[in-house]
Design a protein around this motif. Structure first.
Motif, PDB file in Angstrom:
ATOM      1  N   ARG A 169       0.847  -1.187   0.000  1.00 53.68           N
ATOM      2  CA  ARG A 169       0.000   0.000   0.000  1.00 53.68           C
ATOM      3  C   ARG A 169       0.882   1.235   0.000  1.00 53.68           C
ATOM      4  O   ARG A 169       1.844   1.336   0.783  1.00 53.68           O
ATOM      5  N   ILE A 170       0.586   2.206  -0.876  1.00 57.33           N
ATOM      6  CA  ILE A 170       1.346   3.453  -0.941  1.00 57.33           C
ATOM      7  C   ILE A 170       0.377   4.628  -0.986  1.00 57.33           C
ATOM      8  O   ILE A 170      -0.821   4.465  -1.232  1.00 57.33           O
ATOM      9  N   GLY A 189       3.557   1.890 -14.615  1.00 60.25           N
ATOM     10  CA  GLY A 189       2.572   2.011 -15.667  1.00 60.25           C
ATOM     11  C   GLY A 189       1.446   2.945 -15.261  1.00 60.25           C
ATOM     12  O   GLY A 189       1.277   3.284 -14.084  1.00 60.25           O
ATOM     13  N   LEU A 190       0.671   3.362 -16.246  1.00 58.98           N
ATOM     14  CA  LEU A 190      -0.471   4.212 -15.956  1.00 58.98           C
ATOM     15  C   LEU A 190      -1.414   3.522 -14.975  1.00 58.98           C
ATOM     16  O   LEU A 190      -1.614   2.307 -15.043  1.00 58.98           O
ATOM     17  N   ARG A 191      -1.957   4.290 -14.034  1.00 56.88           N
ATOM     18  CA  ARG A 191      -2.810   3.727 -12.990  1.00 56.88           C
ATOM     19  C   ARG A 191      -3.949   2.891 -13.574  1.00 56.88           C
ATOM     20  O   ARG A 191      -4.470   3.201 -14.632  1.00 56.88           O
ATOM     21  N   ARG A 192      -4.264   1.822 -12.877  1.00 56.60           N
ATOM     22  CA  ARG A 192      -5.403   0.977 -13.215  1.00 56.60           C
ATOM     23  C   ARG A 192      -6.370   0.938 -12.037  1.00 56.60           C
ATOM     24  O   ARG A 192      -6.002   1.294 -10.911  1.00 56.60           O
ATOM     25  N   PHE A 193      -7.586   0.463 -12.319  1.00 56.79           N
ATOM     26  CA  PHE A 193      -8.608   0.315 -11.289  1.00 56.79           C
ATOM     27  C   PHE A 193      -9.200  -1.090 -11.404  1.00 56.79           C
ATOM     28  O   PHE A 193      -9.585  -1.516 -12.500  1.00 56.79           O
ATOM     29  N   ALA A 194      -9.242  -1.796 -10.285  1.00 55.56           N
ATOM     30  CA  ALA A 194      -9.737  -3.176 -10.291  1.00 55.56           C
ATOM     31  C   ALA A 194     -11.233  -3.201 -10.616  1.00 55.56           C
ATOM     32  O   ALA A 194     -12.025  -2.492  -9.998  1.00 55.56           O
ATOM     33  N   LEU A 195     -11.597  -4.029 -11.598  1.00 61.00           N
ATOM     34  CA  LEU A 195     -13.000  -4.159 -11.980  1.00 61.00           C
ATOM     35  C   LEU A 195     -13.752  -5.110 -11.058  1.00 61.00           C
ATOM     36  O   LEU A 195     -14.980  -5.109 -11.016  1.00 61.00           O
ATOM     37  N   ARG A 196     -13.009  -5.932 -10.348  1.00 64.98           N
ATOM     38  CA  ARG A 196     -13.574  -6.807  -9.321  1.00 64.98           C
ATOM     39  C   ARG A 196     -12.439  -7.160  -8.372  1.00 64.98           C
ATOM     40  O   ARG A 196     -11.292  -6.791  -8.616  1.00 64.98           O
ATOM     41  N   ASP A 197     -12.730  -7.826  -7.285  1.00 67.87           N
ATOM     42  CA  ASP A 197     -11.669  -8.221  -6.355  1.00 67.87           C
ATOM     43  C   ASP A 197     -10.663  -9.110  -7.087  1.00 67.87           C
ATOM     44  O   ASP A 197     -11.038 -10.079  -7.759  1.00 67.87           O
ATOM     45  N   VAL A 198      -9.381  -8.750  -6.974  1.00 66.74           N
ATOM     46  CA  VAL A 198      -8.309  -9.508  -7.627  1.00 66.74           C
ATOM     47  C   VAL A 198      -7.245  -9.843  -6.581  1.00 66.74           C
ATOM     48  O   VAL A 198      -6.817  -8.957  -5.828  1.00 66.74           O
ATOM     49  N   THR A 199      -6.811 -11.080  -6.551  1.00 67.97           N
ATOM     50  CA  THR A 199      -5.772 -11.491  -5.604  1.00 67.97           C
ATOM     51  C   THR A 199      -4.441 -11.631  -6.329  1.00 67.97           C
ATOM     52  O   THR A 199      -4.332 -12.322  -7.340  1.00 67.97           O
ATOM     53  N   GLU A 218      -0.574 -12.621  -5.411  1.00 62.51           N
ATOM     54  CA  GLU A 218       0.346 -13.213  -4.431  1.00 62.51           C
ATOM     55  C   GLU A 218      -0.186 -13.106  -3.003  1.00 62.51           C
ATOM     56  O   GLU A 218       0.506 -12.644  -2.088  1.00 62.51           O
ATOM     57  N   GLY A 219      -1.431 -13.488  -2.840  1.00 63.22           N
ATOM     58  CA  GLY A 219      -2.023 -13.548  -1.510  1.00 63.22           C
ATOM     59  C   GLY A 219      -2.649 -12.269  -1.009  1.00 63.22           C
ATOM     60  O   GLY A 219      -3.310 -12.260   0.029  1.00 63.22           O
ATOM     61  N   THR A 220      -2.474 -11.162  -1.737  1.00 69.43           N
ATOM     62  CA  THR A 220      -3.074  -9.882  -1.342  1.00 69.43           C
ATOM     63  C   THR A 220      -4.289  -9.598  -2.212  1.00 69.43           C
ATOM     64  O   THR A 220      -4.207  -9.654  -3.445  1.00 69.43           O
ATOM     65  N   THR A 221      -5.412  -9.290  -1.574  1.00 74.74           N
ATOM     66  CA  THR A 221      -6.629  -8.996  -2.314  1.00 74.74           C
ATOM     67  C   THR A 221      -6.742  -7.498  -2.588  1.00 74.74           C
ATOM     68  O   THR A 221      -6.713  -6.677  -1.664  1.00 74.74           O
ATOM     69  N   ILE A 222      -6.846  -7.161  -3.863  1.00 73.58           N
ATOM     70  CA  ILE A 222      -7.077  -5.787  -4.304  1.00 73.58           C
ATOM     71  C   ILE A 222      -8.569  -5.674  -4.564  1.00 73.58           C
ATOM     72  O   ILE A 222      -9.118  -6.368  -5.425  1.00 73.58           O
ATOM     73  N   ALA A 223      -9.239  -4.835  -3.801  1.00 70.77           N
ATOM     74  CA  ALA A 223     -10.698  -4.748  -3.882  1.00 70.77           C
ATOM     75  C   ALA A 223     -11.160  -4.001  -5.124  1.00 70.77           C
ATOM     76  O   ALA A 223     -10.451  -3.146  -5.669  1.00 70.77           O
ATOM     77  N   LYS A 224     -12.358  -4.328  -5.552  1.00 71.03           N
ATOM     78  CA  LYS A 224     -12.976  -3.662  -6.697  1.00 71.03           C
ATOM     79  C   LYS A 224     -12.950  -2.147  -6.506  1.00 71.03           C
ATOM     80  O   LYS A 224     -13.308  -1.632  -5.446  1.00 71.03           O
ATOM     81  N   GLY A 225     -12.496  -1.442  -7.539  1.00 71.59           N
ATOM     82  CA  GLY A 225     -12.475   0.013  -7.514  1.00 71.59           C
ATOM     83  C   GLY A 225     -11.207   0.620  -6.965  1.00 71.59           C
ATOM     84  O   GLY A 225     -11.003   1.835  -7.067  1.00 71.59           O
ATOM     85  N   GLN A 226     -10.326  -0.187  -6.373  1.00 73.33           N
ATOM     86  CA  GLN A 226      -9.082   0.359  -5.819  1.00 73.33           C
ATOM     87  C   GLN A 226      -8.061   0.630  -6.924  1.00 73.33           C
ATOM     88  O   GLN A 226      -8.039  -0.023  -7.968  1.00 73.33           O
ATOM     89  N   THR A 227      -7.198   1.603  -6.663  1.00 73.54           N
ATOM     90  CA  THR A 227      -6.191   2.034  -7.627  1.00 73.54           C
ATOM     91  C   THR A 227      -4.959   1.141  -7.534  1.00 73.54           C
ATOM     92  O   THR A 227      -4.508   0.793  -6.436  1.00 73.54           O
TER      93      THR A 227
END
Length: 333
Positions: A5-6, A238-248, A250-259
């Motif tokens: 997280r940054i 790379g240019l910022r992306r936004f998760a379209l759904r929860d994506v894991t 390497e064991g870390t879950t990136i929630a939908k909508g997070q940058t």
């Protein structure tokens, strides 16, 4: 740690993804969107007016697919390859008047790409200095941002209008004429894409050429082009992306909508093919031109001045990129 997280410059949070395989696959992963409409975590990045925002860096399929298909037909490898002689002539002309001690950023690395992209798009040479000034203001986000954006919009609108009535063998004319059946680019799409090509084609190339010359002068030997694209690439991520759904990842879950930011510099530090031009459907459309400009810039400089010596360099590092603000050298033939 592959995912951490940054905090972004605007104060919002993002996930930074590292590791070559994670970055390469992530840049091509359709579960990550480029559209700011999919941000749900307070993302507050650099914003442009709507007339400049309908470009490939802010769109997902099917809009991205449609625009890229239309533009690719105009931005052909043949068109880029045909620019070699002009770029070589420009590089030699820029070096002709240089003697003793000079700043190679101001006299060479900056004007070469802006002249090149101007010729590609069909911009009158006497307007290039205006564009360079506006671009510098936008990049540094200094005083006069609003006026610079308005000036760029007005400039491109006038250019497109002129090319409609007086088409020529240039990219703007080709984009105006580009069709896929009954489909063609809208006015906002033309404006946004012309702006993107101008800005990205200028700024990234300036920093890539400057970083590469600096690397050669420090190292004493010249790596091949792909190695310089790996090590001297100016883009930190790379240019910022936004998760379209929860994506894991390497064991870390990136929630939908997070940058999400994919760390290009860290990925390029590994012993694997570089990801400097991205991956997947968002692979950089201007990659052939960037390679050609870099090759010609180095070939011409070190052929004309084989014993050029580094005097001093002033780095320019921001959250987004790393470059050389000043590169003073001593020339000798």
């Amino acid at each position: 740690m592959a995912v951490k997280r940054i905090e972004l410059p605007g104060g919002s949070k993002a996930w930074l993804v590292t590791g070559h395989d994670n970055v390469r696959s992530g840049l091509a992963d359709p579960r990550f969107s480029l559209s700011k409409d999919n941000a749900a975590d307070g993302y507050a990045g650099f914003s442009l007016p709507p007339a400049l925002d309908a470009n490939l860096l802010n769109l997902d399929p099917p809009d991205h697919t449609r625009l890229r298909r239309l533009v690719t037909g105009a931005f052909t490898a043949k068109r880029v390859a045909g620019m070699r002689a002009k770029i070589e002539a420009t590089a030699n002309r820029l070096l002709d008047g240089l003697t003793a001690e000079v700043d190679l950023i101001a006299t060479y690395a900056a004007p070469l790409p802006v002249i090149t992209i101007g010729e590609l798009l069909g911009i009158p040479p006497d307007r290039l200095s205006d564009f360079r000034g506006w671009t510098t203001t936008l990049i540094t986000q200094g005083a006069g941002m609003r006026e610079a954006v308005q000036s760029v919009c007005r400039f491109i609108v006038e250019l497109i209008a002129r090319k409609r009535t007086e088409p020529a063998d240039d990219l703007i004319s080709a984009m105006i004429a580009a069709r896929d059946g009954a489909d063609q680019l809208s006015e906002d799409e033309l404006l946004s894409l012309a702006f993107l090509i101008l800005w990205a084609g200028y700024e990234n190339s300036v920093q890539l050429i400057g970083n590469s010359i600096h690397a050669v002068l420090r190292g004493g030997e010249r790596p091949d082009t792909e190695e310089l694209l790996r090590t001297a690439n100016p883009n930190l991520h790379g240019l910022r992306r936004f998760a379209l759904r929860d994506v894991t990842v390497e064991g870390t879950t990136i929630a939908k909508g997070q940058t999400v930011l994919f760390d290009i510099q860290a990925a390029n530090d590994e012993a694997a093919p570089h990801v400097s031009f991205g991956a997947g459907i968002h692979h950089c459309l201007g990659a052939p031109l960037a390679r050609l400009e870099l090759e010609i810039a180095l070939d011409t400089l070190f052929h004309r001045f084989p014993d050029v010596q580094l005097v001093r360099a002033q780095d320019r590092v921001s959250f987004r990129s790393r470059g050389v603000a000043e590169l003073r050298v001593r020339l000798s033939t």
